[in-house]
Design a protein around this motif. Sequence first.
Motif, short mmCIF file in Angstrom:
data_model
loop_
_atom_site.label_atom_id
_atom_site.label_comp_id
_atom_site.label_asym_id
_atom_site.label_seq_id
_atom_site.Cartn_x
_atom_site.Cartn_y
_atom_site.Cartn_z
N ALA A 25 0.83 -1.20 0.00
CA ALA A 25 0.00 0.00 0.00
C ALA A 25 0.87 1.25 0.00
N ARG A 26 1.90 1.25 0.82
CA ARG A 26 2.80 2.41 0.89
C ARG A 26 3.51 2.62 -0.44
N GLU A 27 4.02 1.55 -1.03
CA GLU A 27 4.74 1.65 -2.31
C GLU A 27 3.83 2.15 -3.43
N LEU A 28 2.57 1.70 -3.42
CA LEU A 28 1.63 2.04 -4.49
C LEU A 28 0.85 3.32 -4.23
N GLY A 29 0.92 3.83 -2.99
CA GLY A 29 0.19 5.04 -2.66
C GLY A 29 -1.31 4.83 -2.58
N ILE A 30 -1.72 3.65 -2.12
CA ILE A 30 -3.14 3.33 -1.99
C ILE A 30 -3.40 2.79 -0.58
N ALA A 31 -4.66 2.67 -0.22
CA ALA A 31 -5.03 2.16 1.10
C ALA A 31 -4.75 0.66 1.20
N GLU A 32 -4.45 0.21 2.40
CA GLU A 32 -4.19 -1.21 2.61
C GLU A 32 -5.41 -2.06 2.25
N ARG A 33 -6.60 -1.56 2.54
CA ARG A 33 -7.81 -2.34 2.19
C ARG A 33 -7.97 -2.45 0.67
N THR A 34 -7.47 -1.45 -0.06
CA THR A 34 -7.51 -1.52 -1.53
C THR A 34 -6.55 -2.59 -2.02
N VAL A 35 -5.39 -2.69 -1.39
CA VAL A 35 -4.44 -3.75 -1.73
C VAL A 35 -5.09 -5.11 -1.49
N LYS A 36 -5.76 -5.26 -0.35
CA LYS A 36 -6.43 -6.53 -0.04
C LYS A 36 -7.49 -6.86 -1.08
N ALA A 37 -8.23 -5.85 -1.52
CA ALA A 37 -9.26 -6.08 -2.54
C ALA A 37 -8.62 -6.50 -3.86
N HIS A 38 -7.53 -5.83 -4.25
CA HIS A 38 -6.83 -6.20 -5.47
C HIS A 38 -6.31 -7.64 -5.38
N ILE A 39 -5.74 -7.99 -4.25
CA ILE A 39 -5.19 -9.35 -4.09
C ILE A 39 -6.31 -10.38 -4.16
N ALA A 40 -7.44 -10.11 -3.55
CA ALA A 40 -8.58 -11.04 -3.62
C ALA A 40 -9.02 -11.23 -5.07
N ASN A 41 -9.08 -10.13 -5.83
CA ASN A 41 -9.45 -10.22 -7.25
C ASN A 41 -8.41 -11.00 -8.04
N GLN A 48 -6.07 -19.21 -8.34
CA GLN A 48 -5.35 -19.71 -7.17
C GLN A 48 -6.27 -19.68 -5.96
N GLN A 49 -5.79 -20.20 -4.84
CA GLN A 49 -6.61 -20.26 -3.64
C GLN A 49 -6.12 -19.33 -2.54
N THR A 50 -4.84 -18.97 -2.58
CA THR A 50 -4.28 -18.15 -1.51
C THR A 50 -3.37 -17.05 -2.06
N ARG A 51 -3.11 -16.08 -1.20
CA ARG A 51 -2.19 -14.99 -1.52
C ARG A 51 -0.79 -15.55 -1.78
N THR A 52 -0.40 -16.53 -1.00
CA THR A 52 0.92 -17.14 -1.16
C THR A 52 1.06 -17.78 -2.53
N GLN A 53 0.03 -18.49 -2.97
CA GLN A 53 0.08 -19.10 -4.30
C GLN A 53 0.20 -18.03 -5.38
N ALA A 54 -0.52 -16.92 -5.21
CA ALA A 54 -0.42 -15.82 -6.19
C ALA A 54 0.98 -15.23 -6.19
N ALA A 55 1.59 -15.11 -5.01
CA ALA A 55 2.96 -14.58 -4.92
C ALA A 55 3.94 -15.49 -5.64
N ILE A 56 3.75 -16.80 -5.52
CA ILE A 56 4.62 -17.76 -6.21
C ILE A 56 4.45 -17.63 -7.72
N VAL A 57 3.20 -17.51 -8.17
CA VAL A 57 2.94 -17.31 -9.60
C VAL A 57 3.66 -16.04 -10.06
N SER A 58 3.57 -14.99 -9.26
CA SER A 58 4.23 -13.73 -9.61
C SER A 58 5.73 -13.90 -9.75
N ALA A 59 6.33 -14.58 -8.79
CA ALA A 59 7.79 -14.76 -8.82
C ALA A 59 8.21 -15.59 -10.04
N LEU A 60 7.44 -16.61 -10.35
CA LEU A 60 7.78 -17.48 -11.48
C LEU A 60 7.50 -16.83 -12.83
#
Length: 88
Positions: A25-41, A48-60
């Motif tokens: 949120a700090r890096e993007l200049g948006i609210a933390e709840r907005t980050v959570k909404a983006h991650i859920a979407n 995927q089923q979890t934030r962690t799985q999405a992070a792995i997809v991102s890294a790969l």
Amino acid sequence: MTRLTGREREVLLMLGTGLGNRELARELGIAERTVKAHIANIVDKIGQQTRTQAAIVSALAHGALCVDRSCTRHRMREPAQGQGVRAA
């Protein structure tokens, strides 16, 4: 899979760096709840089923997600001339 918005792609790319929601949120200049909404979407859209799985997809998939050709991660993937992987 539904296409990600530009902001969702940006959040997904940064998610692979290991930052928490507050830091994202700090890096993007948006609210933390907005980050959570983006991650859920994102999690839903990329199947995927979890934030962690999405992070792995991102890294790969960093190379496919990142449009910044000056990004150091792009250069990391390309072996130097004559520098292949050696068998042990």
